[in-house]
Scaffold this motif. Structure first.
Motif, PDB file in Angstrom:
ATOM      1  N   SER A 172       0.822  -1.218   0.000  1.00 27.74           N
ATOM      2  CA  SER A 172       0.000   0.000   0.000  1.00 27.74           C
ATOM      3  C   SER A 172       0.853   1.266   0.000  1.00 27.74           C
ATOM      4  N   ALA A 173       2.173   1.104  -0.193  1.00 26.83           N
ATOM      5  CA  ALA A 173       3.084   2.257  -0.187  1.00 26.83           C
ATOM      6  C   ALA A 173       2.947   3.068   1.106  1.00 26.83           C
ATOM      7  N   GLY A 174       2.761   2.350   2.233  1.00 22.92           N
ATOM      8  CA  GLY A 174       2.694   3.001   3.528  1.00 22.92           C
ATOM      9  C   GLY A 174       1.326   3.532   3.910  1.00 22.92           C
ATOM     10  N   GLU A 175       0.328   3.372   3.023  1.00 23.87           N
ATOM     11  CA  GLU A 175      -1.005   3.890   3.334  1.00 23.87           C
ATOM     12  C   GLU A 175      -1.652   3.082   4.464  1.00 23.87           C
ATOM     13  N   PHE A 176      -1.374   1.765   4.474  1.00 20.80           N
ATOM     14  CA  PHE A 176      -1.909   0.905   5.526  1.00 20.80           C
ATOM     15  C   PHE A 176      -0.758   0.183   6.220  1.00 20.80           C
ATOM     16  N   THR A 177      -0.973  -0.148   7.485  1.00 21.76           N
ATOM     17  CA  THR A 177       0.001  -0.948   8.233  1.00 21.76           C
ATOM     18  C   THR A 177      -0.716  -2.140   8.854  1.00 21.76           C
ATOM     19  N   SER A 178       0.056  -3.019   9.438  1.00 22.47           N
ATOM     20  CA  SER A 178      -0.510  -4.196  10.092  1.00 22.47           C
ATOM     21  C   SER A 178       0.059  -4.294  11.504  1.00 22.47           C
ATOM     22  N   PRO A 179      -0.409  -3.433  12.412  1.00 21.74           N
ATOM     23  CA  PRO A 179       0.142  -3.385  13.768  1.00 21.74           C
ATOM     24  C   PRO A 179      -0.415  -4.487  14.661  1.00 21.74           C
ATOM     25  N   ILE A 180      -0.168  -5.734  14.269  1.00 21.92           N
ATOM     26  CA  ILE A 180      -0.678  -6.858  15.041  1.00 21.92           C
ATOM     27  C   ILE A 180       0.479  -7.530  15.784  1.00 21.92           C
ATOM     28  N   THR A 181       0.202  -8.037  16.962  1.00 22.12           N
ATOM     29  CA  THR A 181       1.195  -8.765  17.749  1.00 22.12           C
ATOM     30  C   THR A 181       0.646 -10.153  18.022  1.00 22.12           C
ATOM     31  N   VAL A 182       1.229 -11.149  17.375  1.00 17.37           N
ATOM     32  CA  VAL A 182       0.753 -12.522  17.483  1.00 17.37           C
ATOM     33  C   VAL A 182       1.501 -13.210  18.619  1.00 17.37           C
ATOM     34  N   ARG A 183       0.826 -13.426  19.726  1.00 18.17           N
ATOM     35  CA  ARG A 183       1.406 -14.121  20.872  1.00 18.17           C
ATOM     36  C   ARG A 183       1.211 -15.624  20.713  1.00 18.17           C
ATOM     37  N   SER A 184       2.247 -16.385  21.107  1.00 16.88           N
ATOM     38  CA  SER A 184       2.087 -17.835  21.073  1.00 16.88           C
ATOM     39  C   SER A 184       3.147 -18.513  21.934  1.00 16.88           C
ATOM     40  N   PRO A 185       2.751 -19.427  22.819  1.00 20.04           N
ATOM     41  CA  PRO A 185       3.734 -20.223  23.556  1.00 20.04           C
ATOM     42  C   PRO A 185       4.447 -21.178  22.608  1.00 20.04           C
ATOM     43  N   PHE A 186       5.751 -21.324  22.782  1.00 14.63           N
ATOM     44  CA  PHE A 186       6.502 -22.191  21.872  1.00 14.63           C
ATOM     45  C   PHE A 186       7.533 -22.990  22.650  1.00 14.63           C
ATOM     46  N   GLY A 187       8.104 -23.990  21.976  1.00 12.12           N
ATOM     47  CA  GLY A 187       9.140 -24.817  22.582  1.00 12.12           C
ATOM     48  C   GLY A 187       8.559 -25.920  23.448  1.00 12.12           C
ATOM     49  N   GLY A 188       9.469 -26.750  23.954  1.00 12.60           N
ATOM     50  CA  GLY A 188       9.058 -27.911  24.735  1.00 12.60           C
ATOM     51  C   GLY A 188       9.210 -27.699  26.232  1.00 12.60           C
ATOM     52  N   GLY A 189       9.172 -28.824  26.933  1.00 17.61           N
ATOM     53  CA  GLY A 189       9.388 -28.780  28.366  1.00 17.61           C
ATOM     54  C   GLY A 189       8.187 -29.145  29.198  1.00 17.61           C
ATOM     55  N   ILE A 190       7.030 -29.417  28.545  1.00 17.61           N
ATOM     56  CA  ILE A 190       5.834 -29.775  29.324  1.00 17.61           C
ATOM     57  C   ILE A 190       5.272 -31.129  28.875  1.00 17.61           C
ATOM     58  N   PHE A 191       6.104 -31.907  28.151  1.00 12.39           N
ATOM     59  CA  PHE A 191       5.682 -33.205  27.625  1.00 12.39           C
ATOM     60  C   PHE A 191       4.444 -33.059  26.746  1.00 12.39           C
ATOM     61  N   GLY A 192       4.470 -32.068  25.891  1.00 16.43           N
ATOM     62  CA  GLY A 192       3.340 -31.793  25.013  1.00 16.43           C
ATOM     63  C   GLY A 192       3.359 -32.582  23.728  1.00 16.43           C
ATOM     64  N   GLY A 193       4.444 -33.301  23.462  1.00  9.21           N
ATOM     65  CA  GLY A 193       4.513 -34.093  22.246  1.00  9.21           C
ATOM     66  C   GLY A 193       4.736 -33.255  20.997  1.00  9.21           C
ATOM     67  N   GLN A 194       4.577 -33.891  19.854  1.00 12.48           N
ATOM     68  CA  GLN A 194       4.933 -33.266  18.583  1.00 12.48           C
ATOM     69  C   GLN A 194       4.051 -32.081  18.223  1.00 12.48           C
ATOM     70  N   THR A 195       2.829 -32.036  18.693  1.00 13.54           N
ATOM     71  CA  THR A 195       1.912 -30.979  18.271  1.00 13.54           C
ATOM     72  C   THR A 195       1.750 -29.861  19.293  1.00 13.54           C
ATOM     73  N   HIS A 196       2.608 -29.856  20.321  1.00 13.00           N
ATOM     74  CA  HIS A 196       2.526 -28.790  21.324  1.00 13.00           C
ATOM     75  C   HIS A 196       3.907 -28.331  21.777  1.00 13.00           C
ATOM     76  N   SER A 197       4.937 -28.577  20.983  1.00 12.21           N
ATOM     77  CA  SER A 197       6.289 -28.372  21.497  1.00 12.21           C
ATOM     78  C   SER A 197       7.281 -27.797  20.486  1.00 12.21           C
ATOM     79  N   GLN A 198       6.827 -27.427  19.304  1.00  9.51           N
ATOM     80  CA  GLN A 198       7.761 -27.039  18.254  1.00  9.51           C
ATOM     81  C   GLN A 198       8.296 -25.618  18.447  1.00  9.51           C
ATOM     82  N   SER A 199       9.433 -25.372  17.814  1.00  9.52           N
ATOM     83  CA  SER A 199      10.090 -24.055  17.846  1.00  9.52           C
ATOM     84  C   SER A 199      10.262 -23.576  16.402  1.00  9.52           C
ATOM     85  N   PRO A 200       9.235 -22.925  15.843  1.00 12.10           N
ATOM     86  CA  PRO A 200       9.259 -22.580  14.417  1.00 12.10           C
ATOM     87  C   PRO A 200       9.753 -21.178  14.113  1.00 12.10           C
TER      88      PRO A 200
END
Length: 358
Positions: free
Chosen positions: A125-153
Motif C-alpha cells: 500500500s506504499a505506507g497507506e496501511f500498516t498491520s500493527p498486530i502482535t501474534v502471541r504464542s507459547p513455543f518450545g518444549g518442556g511440558i511433555f506436550g509431544g509433537q503438536t505442542h512443542s515445536q520451535s518454528p
C-alpha cells in the motif's frame, strides 16, 4: 499518511517505567503488559481461542475480559487462519489486535495470512496501511506436550521480510518487549517459551522440576515501560567466549557455564528480527570465539543465520570455528524431549571443543 502519523503519536511519552515493582513470573508479566496497554490505548484488542472467560490455556489473559469487556477481549472459533485474517483487517482499520495462537504448533494454517497479507501490507500500500498486530504464542518444549505442542518454528518467521520476531527469556523482558511490540506499527511474532512460563526449573536444566508451579521469575514494574525491539542484552560478561542464545536456552547456558567455570559472555538476543548485530559483533571481536545455542532443529535454524553473520563480520577475529548446539533434525520426540534439548552434556562438550586451544 496524516492519519498514520497521528496514529503513531497518539500514545503520549512516559517515564522509563511506571509503578512499583513486584515479583512476577512470565505469565503474570505478559498479562500485565496487555492490561497496561489496554488501559492506555482503547484500540488494543485481545482475541483468540479461550482467551476470554477462561483466560487462556496458560492463563495469560486471565481477568482481562472481566475488566475490559467482551468487545475488547473475545474468544474466536478454532481457526487460526481466521484469527489472523481478522486481525490483519482490524489492524488495517486502525486497531491494534493482539491475537493469541494457543500453541506455536497451531500457527501453520495462518501462514498465508501472515506471509502474504500482514508482512506485505505496508509495502503493497506504499505506507497507506500498516498491520500493527502482535501474534502471541507459547513455543518450545518442556511440558511433555509431544509433537503438536512443542515445536520451535521461529526460523520460518525470521525468513519472512516484513515480520518481526521476539523471544523473551525473563518476566521483565517479556513485559517490556510485549509493550514495544504492541506499540509497533509492523506485525510481530511474539514467541513465549512455555518451559519457563512459571519460572526456572529449580536450576536443573536436564530434567523437569518436581514442582511445576515454579517460582516467581523476578521484579517487574506494575506500570508502563518498554524495551526497544532490536536490542540484545549481555546477561553474563566474559572475555573467553561469546554465547548467543534466546528464550529458555539463555538460562540453560548460564547454568552450564557457571558450573564449568568458563569465562563466557552470554548474550540474550531477545529479538531475532530486528537483530542487534552491533552487540554481537562487539562481543565476538572481544572474545574471539562464538557458540550458538537454540532449541529448534539444526538445519536452517536461526543459528545458521547467526553463524553467517558472525563469519561475515568477525572472521579475522575468530580463534576457533563457530559452534552450534541445537535440537536434532528429527520430528519432536515425546518421551525423549529432555534428551532433545541442548543441555549440560551437549553444551559442555561444545565448550570443551571450542576452548581446546584457548
Amino acid at each position: 499518511m496524516t492519519e498514520l502519523i497521528e496514529q503513531q503519536q497518539r500514545i503520549a511519552p512516559t517515564p522509563e517505567h511506571e509503578g512499583d515493582s513486584v515479583r512476577m513470573n512470565m505469565i503474570q508479566a505478559i498479562n500485565s503488559a496487555m492490561d497496561v496497554m489496554m488501559a492506555r490505548d482503547p484500540d488494543v484488542i485481545v482475541m483468540g481461542e479461550d482467551v476470554g472467560y477462561f483466560g487462556g490455556v496458560f492463563r495469560a489473559t486471565a481477568g482481562l475480559q472481566a475488566k475490559y469487556g467482551k468487545r475488547r477481549v473475545f474468544d474466536t472459533p478454532i481457526t487460526e487462519c481466521g484469527i489472523i485474517g481478522v486481525a490483519v483487517g482490524m489492524g488495517a482499520y486502525g486497531l491494534r489486535p493482539v491475537p493469541e495462537i494457543q500453541f506455536a504448533d497451531y500457527i501453520y494454517p495462518a501462514l498465508d495470512q501472515l506471509v502474504s497479507e500482514a508482512a506485505r501490507l505496508r509495502y503493497r500500500s506504499a505506507g497507506e496501511f500498516t498491520s500493527p498486530i502482535t501474534v502471541r504464542s507459547p513455543f518450545g518444549g518442556g511440558i511433555f506436550g509431544g509433537q503438536t505442542h512443542s515445536q520451535s518454528p521461529e526460523g520460518i518467521f525470521t525468513h519472512v521480510s516484513g515480520l518481526k520476531t521476539v523471544i523473551p527469556s525473563t518476566p521483565y523482558d517479556a513485559k517490556g518487549l510485549l509493550i514495544a511490540a504492541i506499540e509497533d506499527n509492523d506485525p510481530t511474532i511474539f514467541f513465549e517459551p512455555k518451559r519457563i512460563y512459571n519460572g526456572p526449573f529449580d536450576g536443573h536444566w536436564d530434567r523437569p522440576a518436581k514442582n511445576w508451579s515454579g517460582h516467581p521469575g523476578g521484579e517487574v514494574p506494575t506500570g508502563y515501560y518498554r524495551i526497544p525491539l532490536g536490542t540484545a542484552k549481555v546477561v553474563r560478561a566474559g572475555a573467553a567466549l561469546t554465547i548467543l542464545a534466546y528464550g529458555t536456552m539463555v538460562h540453560v547456558c548460564r547454568g552450564v557455564v557457571e558450573e564449568a567455570g568458563v569465562d563466557a559472555e552470554i548474550i540474550d538476543l531477545r529479538t531475532l528480527v530486528p537483530i542487534d548485530i552491533d552487540a554481537i559483533e562487539v562481543s565476538v571481536k572481544k572474545t574471539g570465539r562464538c557458540m550458538i545455542v537454540h532449541e529448534a532443529t539444526r538445519t536452517s535454524g536461526f543459528g545458521a543465520e547467526l553463524s553467517a553473520l558472525v563469519q561475515e563480520r568477525c572472521f579475522y577475529h575468530l580463534e576457533a570455528p563457530i559452534e552450534r548446539v541445537t535440537g536434532f533434525d528429527t520430528p519432536y520426540p515425546h518421551s525423549l524431549e529432555w534428551a532433545y534439548f541442548p543441555g549440560p552434556v551437549r553444551i559442555g562438550e561444545a565448550l570443551k571443543k571450542i576452548m581446546k586451544d584457548a
